[in-house]
Design a protein around this motif. Structure first.
Motif, PDB file in Angstrom:
ATOM      1  N   PHE A  14       0.571  -1.122  -0.180  1.00 43.16           N
ATOM      2  CA  PHE A  14      -0.004  -0.085   0.114  1.00 43.16           C
ATOM      3  C   PHE A  14       0.852   1.353   0.030  1.00 43.16           C
ATOM      4  O   PHE A  14       0.257   2.371  -0.294  1.00 43.16           O
ATOM      5  N   TYR A  15       2.152   1.093   0.387  1.00 44.35           N
ATOM      6  CA  TYR A  15       2.705   2.487   0.646  1.00 44.35           C
ATOM      7  C   TYR A  15       4.314   2.235   0.181  1.00 44.35           C
ATOM      8  O   TYR A  15       5.199   2.898   0.707  1.00 44.35           O
ATOM      9  N   GLY A  16       4.326   1.652  -1.189  1.00 43.01           N
ATOM     10  CA  GLY A  16       5.732   1.631  -1.582  1.00 43.01           C
ATOM     11  C   GLY A  16       6.485   2.835  -1.974  1.00 43.01           C
ATOM     12  O   GLY A  16       7.339   3.054  -1.787  1.00 43.01           O
ATOM     13  N   GLN A  17       5.586   3.746  -2.649  1.00 39.33           N
ATOM     14  CA  GLN A  17       6.195   4.909  -2.983  1.00 39.33           C
ATOM     15  C   GLN A  17       6.516   5.806  -1.855  1.00 39.33           C
ATOM     16  O   GLN A  17       7.504   6.485  -1.844  1.00 39.33           O
ATOM     17  N   TRP A  18       5.671   5.855  -0.776  1.00 43.03           N
ATOM     18  CA  TRP A  18       6.240   6.538   0.522  1.00 43.03           C
ATOM     19  C   TRP A  18       7.693   6.141   0.799  1.00 43.03           C
ATOM     20  O   TRP A  18       8.431   6.783   1.322  1.00 43.03           O
ATOM     21  N   MET A  19       7.737   4.654   1.023  1.00 44.36           N
ATOM     22  CA  MET A  19       8.916   3.888   1.139  1.00 44.36           C
ATOM     23  C   MET A  19      10.073   4.539   0.618  1.00 44.36           C
ATOM     24  O   MET A  19      11.174   4.844   0.991  1.00 44.36           O
ATOM     25  N   LEU A  20      10.027   4.487  -0.708  1.00 48.38           N
ATOM     26  CA  LEU A  20      10.959   4.856  -1.489  1.00 48.38           C
ATOM     27  C   LEU A  20      11.262   6.412  -1.454  1.00 48.38           C
ATOM     28  O   LEU A  20      12.587   6.757  -1.248  1.00 48.38           O
ATOM     29  N   ASN A  21      10.345   7.165  -1.261  1.00 49.10           N
ATOM     30  CA  ASN A  21      10.629   8.483  -0.848  1.00 49.10           C
ATOM     31  C   ASN A  21      11.304   8.657   0.017  1.00 49.10           C
ATOM     32  O   ASN A  21      12.308   9.683   0.289  1.00 49.10           O
ATOM     33  N   ARG A  22      11.105   8.013   1.201  1.00 42.61           N
ATOM     34  CA  ARG A  22      11.848   8.055   2.585  1.00 42.61           C
ATOM     35  C   ARG A  22      13.432   7.704   2.516  1.00 42.61           C
ATOM     36  O   ARG A  22      14.235   8.408   3.062  1.00 42.61           O
ATOM     37  N   LEU A  23      13.401   6.853   1.664  1.00 40.31           N
ATOM     38  CA  LEU A  23      14.879   6.236   1.035  1.00 40.31           C
ATOM     39  C   LEU A  23      15.601   7.376   0.633  1.00 40.31           C
ATOM     40  O   LEU A  23      16.737   7.695   0.727  1.00 40.31           O
ATOM     41  N   LYS A  24      15.094   8.126  -0.243  1.00 44.87           N
ATOM     42  CA  LYS A  24      15.535   9.160  -0.918  1.00 44.87           C
ATOM     43  C   LYS A  24      15.847  10.133  -0.039  1.00 44.87           C
ATOM     44  O   LYS A  24      16.833  11.028  -0.274  1.00 44.87           O
ATOM     45  N   ALA A  25      14.918  10.690   0.914  1.00 41.72           N
ATOM     46  CA  ALA A  25      15.129  11.708   1.622  1.00 41.72           C
ATOM     47  C   ALA A  25      16.103  11.257   2.879  1.00 41.72           C
ATOM     48  O   ALA A  25      16.759  12.407   3.476  1.00 41.72           O
TER      49      ALA A  25
END
Length: 312
Positions: A14-25
């Motif tokens: 459900f929240y894969g894009q959030w996960m990727l964005n957090r890793l980028k941040a």
């Protein structure tokens, strides 16, 4: 630091894009579920993270993101829960055949070492009895042959918060002898398909049957995956006594999973859809935001990798 993503919700589904964005941040904010005003800032830079441990029942939406995460330098593996239940118990989970195909795709993409099958929880009723589970497990083990090296089983825990939800199911908690009998049948089947069987979260000792205790968050497995042995890893004191998981930082949020599994301890009635509506893939917190009276503290982290090289 080992990052758990997450016991509290299905981030890959459900929240894969959030996960990727957090890793980028390079960081994430996580609210303490026991002390709601306490928020931890957790650094997610690759040099601080030993591994990402993903818990999921349907990582299909996440498959397209995984190569980018791997390319960023993170080691990871998946705990993929695949059970034989229907919509009565798992109303929001895709049909079994579709998830078997997703399991195979993930294994082909990540490698079978990085995909651990969880047959969890084992729920026993008058109709879903030992024979039914033995047959269902055999069908799944045959379908997953060559796509995973290990399976972790766990029997249903009779948490008070799920009793009302499960009352009409007519489940019962098996005794030690019943657990052992079924686990032995599972073990024989798993072995025929090249899959090692392990138990999790139970005091029962099945080592005489060739079934060992496992750790879902497993520092030895992480050592194999990243090629170097982890040192100084403690048992996670926040888990049950019988749980042998390594210490990790969970970055998920309770009451945000939309699968609707009736046996789930991480979701309260009707809360998930309300919280999921707050989802913002650009937010530093999952389905949440900072409040004026929050106390934010940075969590010190240290990567714990020694120089001993391992081979997969």
């Amino acid at each position: 630091m080992i990052v758990s993503a997450s016991r509290r919700t299905d981030i890959p589904a459900f929240y894969g894009q959030w996960m990727l964005n957090r890793l980028k941040a390079g960081e994430v904010l996580v609210r303490n579920p026991m002390q709601s005003k306490q928020v931890s800032r957790i650094i997610l830079l690759p040099e601080h993270v030993d591994a990402l441990v993903f818990w999921t029942k349907n990582p299909e939406p996440f498959l397209a993101l995984l190569p980018e995460i791997d390319a960023m330098g993170y080691s990871s593996y998946f705990l993929f829960t695949l059970t034989p239940y229907d919509f009565r118990l798992e109303p929001g989970v895709p049909r079994r055949e579709a998830r078997i195909e997703v399991f195979r795709k993930l294994s082909s993409l990540a490698g079978r070492v990085r995909v651990v099958w969880r047959y969890d929880p084992v729920i026993l009723t008058e109709t879903m009895n030992a024979a039914w589970h033995a047959s269902s497990f055999a069908l799944l083990a045959e379908a997953l042959e060559g796509y995973t090296e290990r399976c972790i089983i766990s029997f249903l825990d009779d948490y008070r918060k799920i009793r009302n939800r499960m009352r009409d199911i007519g489940y019962f908690i098996p005794g030690v002898d019943e657990m052992e009998e079924l686990a032995v049948r599972f073990s024989g089947t798993a072995g025929k398909h090249g899959i090692g069987l392990y138990t999790c979260g139970h005091d029962i000792d099945l080592s005489h049957c060739g079934i060992m205790h496992s750790h879902c968050v497993d520092n030895e497995l992480i050592g194999r995956i990243c090629g170097r042995k982890l040192i100084g890893i403690r048992k996670d004191r926040g888990q049950r006594k019988a749980c042998g998981c390594a210490e990790s930082r969970d970055i998920g949020s309770y009451d945000t999973c939309m699968h609707g599994c009736r046996y789930c301890y991480a979701v309260s009635n009707r809360a998930a859809s309300r919280n999921a509506a707050l989802y913002d893939p650009l937010s530093p917190m999952l389905c949440d935001s900072i409040r004026d009276d929050d106390l934010v503290a940075c969590v010190p982290v240290q990567k714990r990798v020694a120089a001993d090289l391992f081979l997969l």
